[in-house]
Write a protein that holds these residues in place. Structure first.
Motif, PDB file in Angstrom:
ATOM      1  N   THR A 198      30.290   8.993  85.025  1.00 12.20           N
ATOM      2  CA  THR A 198      30.597   9.802  86.210  1.00 12.20           C
ATOM      3  C   THR A 198      31.444   9.002  87.198  1.00 12.20           C
ATOM      4  OG1 THR A 198      28.575  11.113  85.995  1.00 12.20           O
ATOM      5  CG2 THR A 198      29.589  11.017  88.178  1.00 12.20           C
ATOM      6  N   ASP A 250      33.151  10.573  76.522  1.00  9.47           N
ATOM      7  CA  ASP A 250      31.774  10.662  77.030  1.00  9.47           C
ATOM      8  C   ASP A 250      30.778  10.505  75.874  1.00  9.47           C
ATOM      9  OD1 ASP A 250      29.418  11.006  78.345  1.00  9.47           O
ATOM     10  OD2 ASP A 250      29.754  13.097  78.909  1.00  9.47           O
ATOM     11  N   THR A 253      35.018   8.582  85.930  1.00  8.64           N
ATOM     12  CA  THR A 253      35.775   9.825  86.100  1.00  8.64           C
ATOM     13  C   THR A 253      36.176  10.018  87.559  1.00  8.64           C
ATOM     14  OG1 THR A 253      34.548  10.817  84.259  1.00  8.64           O
ATOM     15  CG2 THR A 253      35.695  12.322  85.760  1.00  8.64           C
ATOM     16  N   ARG A 254      35.247   9.783  88.463  1.00  5.54           N
ATOM     17  CA  ARG A 254      35.522   9.946  89.898  1.00  5.54           C
ATOM     18  C   ARG A 254      36.613   8.994  90.366  1.00  5.54           C
ATOM     19  NH1 ARG A 254      30.909   7.849  92.127  1.00  5.54           N
ATOM     20  NH2 ARG A 254      32.044   5.901  92.480  1.00  5.54           N
TER      21      ARG A 254
END
Length: 391
Positions: A251, A220, A254-255
């Motif tokens: 995000t 990140d 990651t999802r």
């Protein structure tokens, strides 16, 4: 705080023990593990690269490795580095050094026998940790263990002086901050990076591009990239960048359980301008394939995921969908089909070879895609329809 390096798989490798025995058969302590392997082992992270520092001169390193039957490659002999080729993976052996002259881009070095002198020329305290290869006892001249514990990335000595030796250290600082640092960051380091950021313009494009891509590959990097923009550093190397879109992309990655991809993240930083993306790719000396992919990824149009993947490719479609924050579920386990209709089938229906065949193929293919890639029977119907229309 521990005075020894925790045992790790790499510290117990037999081939590394053989390397140590070859270089230091008399146990005089002329070699130590250093840098990333020591740092990452202290943090409990996987170790990728093995580096050793030694007081032996490069010619002596080569002679001792040859005598032990270990292949030695002079990969950086001008700067004292020999690569030992080992069954479990290579290890770089570098003679202790001191800087003679620096110009902000390159350093002229002389060999040394002083461990602290070698440590003092390194960039960050967390990279200047040494470990005895037999006892794993640590040597820490500049408080690197405490900085590791505090997740603090700190220059050795005066930050401005260290940066003036090599301006790439500004980008290295932010790369290490993204990987190892916690907030608030070291104020002196940030102040020096901001003050000396214009020096980045004098670096080679390859070095800048390499550092940027490594930074963007971290899990990140968004807070760090944002901070680079606030300090005026990002504008020196990537003035086109807007960090605002990066958190949403991370995000989405990651999802969707997608691995970090620095090229995709670079695309998210850029405006929706393919020609500008190509210019950035050229400036950063990216490959032709990377340039093509970057120019495709910056386009913010998506649509039906499978149609997108058919036309662009799975990787390219995934780039666009993730940057847009959309789901990759329609592409899971799906392979884009081959369009089965060929020009010969259209000629056999009485259409003269040439542009009319190509137009008919496009009409049928476009409808086939729009209908979700139906079977051959439906393609035959679509062809009948296309041939019945005027023009």
């Amino acid at each position: 705080m521990t005075d020894t390096l925790p045992a790790a798989a790499w510290t117990q490798r037999e081939d590394l023990a053989a390397l140590v025995a070859a270089l230091d058969p008399a146990h005089v302590g002329n070699c130590r593990w250093v840098g990333g392997a020591v740092r990452d082992t202290l943090l409990g992270l996987a170790v990728k690269d093995i580096d050793m520092a030694t007081s032996l001169l490069p010619d002596e390193v080569v002679a001792r490795l040859d005598a032990a039957g270990i292949r030695a490659l002079p990969t950086g002999i001008a700067h004292g580095t020999i690569t030992a080729v080992l069954p479990g993976g290579p290890a770089e052996v570098t003679t202790l050094r001191r800087d003679v002259t620096t110009d902000g881009r390159h350093a002229t070095v002389a060999f040394s026998s002083d461990w602290q002198e070698d440590a003092s020329r390194r960039d960050f305290t967390i990279n200047a940790l040494y470990a005895d290869p037999r006892t794993l006892a640590l040597t820490d001249f500049f408080g690197g263990r405490a900085d590791l514990a505090a997740r603090r990335v700190r220059f050795i000595g005066d930050p401005e002086a260290r940066i003036r030796e090599d301006y790439l250290r500004i980008l290295r600082y932010f790369r290490f901050q993204a990987r190892y640092g916690a907030m608030p960051a070291d104020a002196a380091a940030e102040q020096a990076c901001a003050a000396l950021a214009p020096g980045l313009k004098g670096l080679s494009r390859e070095r800048v591009g390499w550092e940027l891509m490594r930074l963007l590959a971290h899990p990140d990097p968004a807070p760090t990239v944002s901070r680079m923009a606030e300090l005026g550093v990002l504008a020196m190397v990537l003035p086109e960048a807007d960090p605002a879109a990066l958190p949403a992309l991370i995000t989405a990655e990651t999802r969707e359980h997608v691995a970090a991809d620095p090229l995709r993240r670079l695309a998210a930083l850029l405006p929706a301008d393919p020609s500008l993306a190509e210019s950035v790719a050229a400036r950063l000396r990216l490959s032709g394939a990377q340039k093509k992919r970057l120019a495709c990824a910056v386009v913010r149009e998506t649509g039906d995921p499978r149609a997108l993947a058919y036309r662009l490719g799975l990787i390219e479609a995934s780039d666009r969908l993730l940057i847009a924050g959309e789901s990759l579920a329609p592409l899971a386990g799906w392979t884009p089909p081959q369009f089965p209709l060929k020009g010969g089938a259209i000629v056999a229906r009485g259409v003269s070879a040439g542009p009319a065949v190509a137009r008919t193929l496009r009409k049928v293919e476009d409808q086939w895609i729009a209908e979700g890639f139906p079977d051959d029977a439906r393609i035959a119907q679509l062809l009948d329809t296309a041939l019945s229309l005027p023009g």
